[in-house]
Design a protein around this motif. Sequence first.
Motif, short mmCIF file in Angstrom:
data_model
loop_
_atom_site.label_atom_id
_atom_site.label_comp_id
_atom_site.label_asym_id
_atom_site.label_seq_id
_atom_site.Cartn_x
_atom_site.Cartn_y
_atom_site.Cartn_z
N GLY A 37 -51.02 -31.40 13.52
CA GLY A 37 -52.28 -30.79 13.96
C GLY A 37 -53.19 -31.77 14.69
N GLU A 38 -53.10 -33.04 14.34
CA GLU A 38 -53.91 -34.05 15.04
C GLU A 38 -53.45 -34.15 16.50
OE1 GLU A 38 -54.70 -36.83 11.08
OE2 GLU A 38 -53.06 -37.35 12.42
N MET A 72 -54.92 -29.70 22.79
CA MET A 72 -55.78 -28.57 23.20
C MET A 72 -56.88 -29.05 24.14
SD MET A 72 -55.98 -25.92 19.98
CE MET A 72 -56.53 -27.01 18.69
N ILE A 73 -57.40 -30.26 23.88
CA ILE A 73 -58.44 -30.79 24.78
C ILE A 73 -57.81 -31.05 26.16
CG2 ILE A 73 -59.95 -32.77 25.23
CD1 ILE A 73 -60.49 -32.87 22.19
N CYS A 74 -56.64 -31.69 26.17
CA CYS A 74 -55.97 -31.98 27.45
C CYS A 74 -55.66 -30.68 28.20
CB CYS A 74 -54.67 -32.74 27.21
SG CYS A 74 -54.94 -34.39 26.56
N GLU A 75 -55.16 -29.69 27.48
CA GLU A 75 -54.74 -28.45 28.15
C GLU A 75 -55.94 -27.58 28.53
OE1 GLU A 75 -51.32 -26.81 26.01
OE2 GLU A 75 -50.50 -28.84 25.86
N ALA A 76 -57.04 -27.71 27.80
CA ALA A 76 -58.27 -27.02 28.22
C ALA A 76 -58.76 -27.66 29.52
CB ALA A 76 -59.34 -27.12 27.13
N GLU A 112 -60.56 -36.98 14.60
CA GLU A 112 -60.76 -38.29 15.24
C GLU A 112 -59.93 -38.36 16.51
OE1 GLU A 112 -60.00 -41.54 12.56
OE2 GLU A 112 -61.29 -40.55 11.07
N LYS A 113 -60.37 -39.21 17.41
CA LYS A 113 -59.64 -39.35 18.66
C LYS A 113 -58.28 -40.02 18.41
CE LYS A 113 -60.61 -40.98 23.27
NZ LYS A 113 -61.64 -41.58 24.11
N VAL A 114 -57.24 -39.49 19.03
CA VAL A 114 -55.91 -40.10 18.90
C VAL A 114 -55.88 -41.36 19.76
CG1 VAL A 114 -53.44 -39.79 19.31
CG2 VAL A 114 -54.80 -37.87 18.43
N GLN A 115 -55.42 -42.44 19.15
CA GLN A 115 -55.47 -43.73 19.84
C GLN A 115 -54.20 -44.04 20.63
OE1 GLN A 115 -58.23 -45.62 19.93
NE2 GLN A 115 -59.25 -44.08 18.65
N TYR A 135 -57.87 -38.32 31.12
CA TYR A 135 -59.17 -37.69 30.89
C TYR A 135 -59.54 -37.80 29.41
CZ TYR A 135 -62.58 -34.01 30.09
OH TYR A 135 -63.69 -33.32 29.67
N TYR A 136 -58.59 -37.43 28.55
CA TYR A 136 -58.84 -37.48 27.10
C TYR A 136 -59.17 -38.91 26.67
CZ TYR A 136 -57.75 -37.25 22.07
OH TYR A 136 -57.81 -37.32 20.70
N HIS A 137 -58.46 -39.86 27.22
CA HIS A 137 -58.63 -41.27 26.86
C HIS A 137 -60.03 -41.76 27.21
CE1 HIS A 137 -57.93 -45.67 27.27
NE2 HIS A 137 -57.26 -45.45 26.17
N ARG A 138 -60.59 -41.23 28.29
CA ARG A 138 -61.93 -41.67 28.74
C ARG A 138 -63.06 -41.05 27.92
NH1 ARG A 138 -59.83 -40.84 34.01
NH2 ARG A 138 -60.86 -38.81 34.16
N LEU A 139 -62.78 -39.96 27.20
CA LEU A 139 -63.85 -39.22 26.50
C LEU A 139 -64.51 -40.07 25.41
CD1 LEU A 139 -62.24 -35.68 26.13
CD2 LEU A 139 -64.27 -36.25 27.47
#
Length: 253
Positions: A157-158, A164-168, A194-197, A249-253
């Motif tokens: 789920g993590e 889901m954020i990337c695909e949104a 939490e953000k995945v590292q 994009y996700y990495h920069r958030l």
Amino acid sequence: MTDLGGFCAALYKRGIRFVQVPTTLLAQVDASVGGKTGIDFQGFKNHLGVFQEPAGVFIDPKFLATLDPRQLKSGYAEVVKHALIADAAAFREQRINSVFIDDWTDAIQHSVALKQEIVAQDPLENGPRKLLNFGHTVGHALESFLLSQPGREILHGEAVAAGMICEAWLSVQHGLLNENDLDQIETFLFSVFEKVQFVSLETEAIADYARQDKKNTGSTINCTLLESIGRGVYNQPVTVAEIAASLRYYHRL
Ligand SMILES: NC(=O)c1ccc[n+]([C@@H]2O[C@H](COP(=O)([O-])OP(=O)(O)OC[C@H]3O[C@@H](n4cnc5c(N)ncnc54)[C@H](O)[C@@H]3O)[C@@H](O)[C@H]2O)c1
Ligand SMILES: [Zn+2]
């Protein structure tokens, strides 16, 4: 565990009847519905599996009282996913209550009903059932990549929450979703998960895992995207380069 148990029961003597008693939120709202069983193989998620419906499923939310909060949140990602692809009102309610609810009975019932309705239309995943893959193209790639890195494994789920954020974001790039919906999804998911590292140098290697996805036809990666909160759309072709861009994009958030 429902995946492993169901898989063994489906193979033993060419299949014996079995019932499932899921004890994690993930298994209760997701794995217990739709007859998919499977195990990871050669470093890839669920690469060996069969469709086999159990004779019955018994869900008791009381099991969740002893579940590790990290496991609870992992299952919650699928609860959010069901709302994002099929029920905008449920997503609004989740934003109010979040994961901090005492009695899961209603949330489980509603989430299971959403999945059942989709699966009933398309049991073997030739069409609408693909909606349930939202978050999983990037999510599975992340999960598989981190599985290959000792000590960096994350829960299903993590990975799906990040996916889901990337695909949104990809949905916005494809002119489907509006920025405001993306913002709501991101803000909500980051309030729970939490953000995945990973480091930005790893994005290409992670995106490469999406090529192996079972859902691909030929070289096209068919992704499920969102048209709006509560409305998914399947069979949207995306490139590996776009997946890498979504991870950046996700990495920069
Ligand atoms: N078949 C499907 O449609 C489908 C859907 C979603 C996920 N999955 C798969 O399911 C897998 C995860 O399965 P899972 O969520 O059943 O996890 P799991 O069986 O791995 O259990 C997670 C951990 O929680 C412990 N645990 C389980 N129930 C507990 C309880 N009530 N109290 C305290 N501890 C408890 C377990 O011992 C284990 O350590 C993932 O690999 C995912 O890919 C399959
Ligand atoms: Zn999943």
